[in-house]
Design an enzyme around this catalytic site. Structure first.
Site, short mmCIF file in Angstrom:
data_model
loop_
_atom_site.label_atom_id
_atom_site.label_comp_id
_atom_site.label_asym_id
_atom_site.label_seq_id
_atom_site.Cartn_x
_atom_site.Cartn_y
_atom_site.Cartn_z
N ASN A 102 0.87 -1.18 0.00
CA ASN A 102 0.00 0.00 0.00
C ASN A 102 0.91 1.22 0.00
OD1 ASN A 102 -1.79 2.04 0.46
ND2 ASN A 102 -2.36 1.40 2.52
N LYS A 121 0.16 4.27 -0.26
CA LYS A 121 -0.44 5.45 0.39
C LYS A 121 -0.21 6.70 -0.48
CE LYS A 121 0.03 3.12 4.78
NZ LYS A 121 0.10 3.21 6.24
N HIS A 136 -9.32 1.41 4.90
CA HIS A 136 -8.05 1.58 5.61
C HIS A 136 -8.26 2.51 6.80
CE1 HIS A 136 -3.93 2.58 6.57
NE2 HIS A 136 -3.59 1.48 5.92
N GLU A 139 -6.59 4.86 7.90
CA GLU A 139 -6.33 6.27 7.62
C GLU A 139 -7.54 6.93 6.96
OE1 GLU A 139 -2.67 5.49 5.57
OE2 GLU A 139 -1.77 4.88 7.48
N GLU A 197 -5.13 -4.66 10.59
CA GLU A 197 -4.09 -3.64 10.78
C GLU A 197 -4.34 -2.90 12.08
OE1 GLU A 197 -2.27 -2.64 6.66
OE2 GLU A 197 -3.82 -1.18 7.13
N GLY A 229 2.97 2.37 10.80
CA GLY A 229 3.94 3.44 10.64
C GLY A 229 4.65 3.83 11.93
N SER A 247 3.81 -2.06 10.34
CA SER A 247 5.27 -2.16 10.53
C SER A 247 5.81 -3.54 10.18
CB SER A 247 5.65 -1.76 11.96
OG SER A 247 5.27 -0.42 12.20
P1 13P Z 1 3.29 0.41 7.68
O1 13P Z 1 3.78 -0.90 7.08
O2 13P Z 1 4.01 1.62 7.17
O3 13P Z 1 3.20 0.34 9.17
O4 13P Z 1 1.77 0.59 7.14
C1 13P Z 1 0.91 -0.47 7.22
C2 13P Z 1 -0.33 -0.12 6.46
O5 13P Z 1 -1.06 0.76 6.87
C3 13P Z 1 -0.59 -0.83 5.22
O6 13P Z 1 -1.87 -0.55 4.74
#
Ligand code: 13P
Length: 251
Positions: free
Chosen positions: A9, A11, A96, A98, A168, A174, A214
């Site tokens: 992803n 982003k 997601h 976010e 997640e 992150g 992560s």
């Molecule tokens: P990270 O791997 O940067 O923690 O992000 C995970 C994520 O949100 C994948 O959709």
């Protein structure tokens, strides 16, 4: 046997030229990865067409990171499922954290988005997961169950063949803080049971459930060794082809 999946992803990262180079690097290195691992790149909307060209005819599938909750028309700034399939998308990520956190994505909207995506022939990667406060209050099972019930319980066992769940935990995204393999396995097994309760054991057994948060080459092996973890949804580490492929080599 359940499909192993490693999905990146991206982003809101990379320019279009950078994204094309990354897609090409993933394709170039993909030969190293065992054939039973499905590789997916989920790119920003602007990148889908050229990245779709870069992965066309390869084993790397293209995904969007979101789609509109309406089919077409006067919805300025939105991207429809038909637009996604027209540039070669096979998947879309939905829900997601976010998007839930910053853009008001609700379970009701996710039902509509999932309905439209499946009708257009897209496979859906539905994200669920609790935040830190919910984890500390030991509400993580309830939170994930509610997200699944509110969205996926509106669909059929047949639809479920085209749905992947990504667990997640928000506190691991992150942050560099990964859920331990045991913490992740515990909730993956629970999620599979929530699916089985509605759709039966066979559907639940065949469904891929990905871990995200992560995930990197150094911890993927331990996570993927767990019985109910069928792969990963990768953020930061998907922005480097070597790391992304390194994760895919961890089964
Ligand atoms: P990270 O791997 O940067 O923690 O992000 C995970 C994520 O949100 C994948 O959709």
């Amino acid at each position: 046997m359940r499909k192993h999946i490693v999905a990146g992803n991206w982003k809101m990262n990379t320019t279009v030229p950078e994204g094309i180079a990354l897609a090409e690097a993933v394709v170039a290195k993909s030969a190293e990865v065992p054939a039973d691992v499905q590789l997916i790149i989920a790119t920003p909307f602007t990148h889908l067409y050229p990245c779709g060209k870069a992965v066309e005819g390869t084993r790397v599938a293209l995904s969007a990171e979101n789609c509109a909750d309406k089919a077409k028309g006067a919805y300025t700034g939105e991207i429809s499922v038909d637009m996604l399939t027209s540039v070669g998308c096979e998947y879309t990520i939905l829900g997601h954290s976010e998007r839930r956190q910053y853009y008001g994505e609700t379970d009701e909207k996710l039902v509509e988005k999932t309905r439209l995506a499946l009708a257009a022939g897209l496979k859906v990667i539905l994200c669920v997961g609790e935040n830190l406060e919910e984890r500390e209050a030991e509400k993580h099972f309830d939170v994930c169950k509610t997200q699944i019930v509110n969205v996926l319980y509106n669909f059929t066992a047949e639809d479920m063949k085209n749905i992947v769940i990504a667990y997640e935990p928000v506190w691991a995204i992150g942050t560099g803080k990964t859920a331990t393999a045991e913490q992740a396995e515990e909730i993956h097994a629970f999620i599979r049971k929530v699916v089985a309760d509605k759709f039966g054991a066979e559907v639940a057994d065949e469904m891929s459930i990905l871990y995200g948060g992560s995930c990197k080459p150094s911890n993927a092996k331990e996570l993927f060794a767990m019985a109910d973890i069928d792969g990963g949804l990768i953020g930061g580490a998907a922005l480097k082809a070597d790391d992304f492929i390194g994760i895919a080599l961890s089964f």
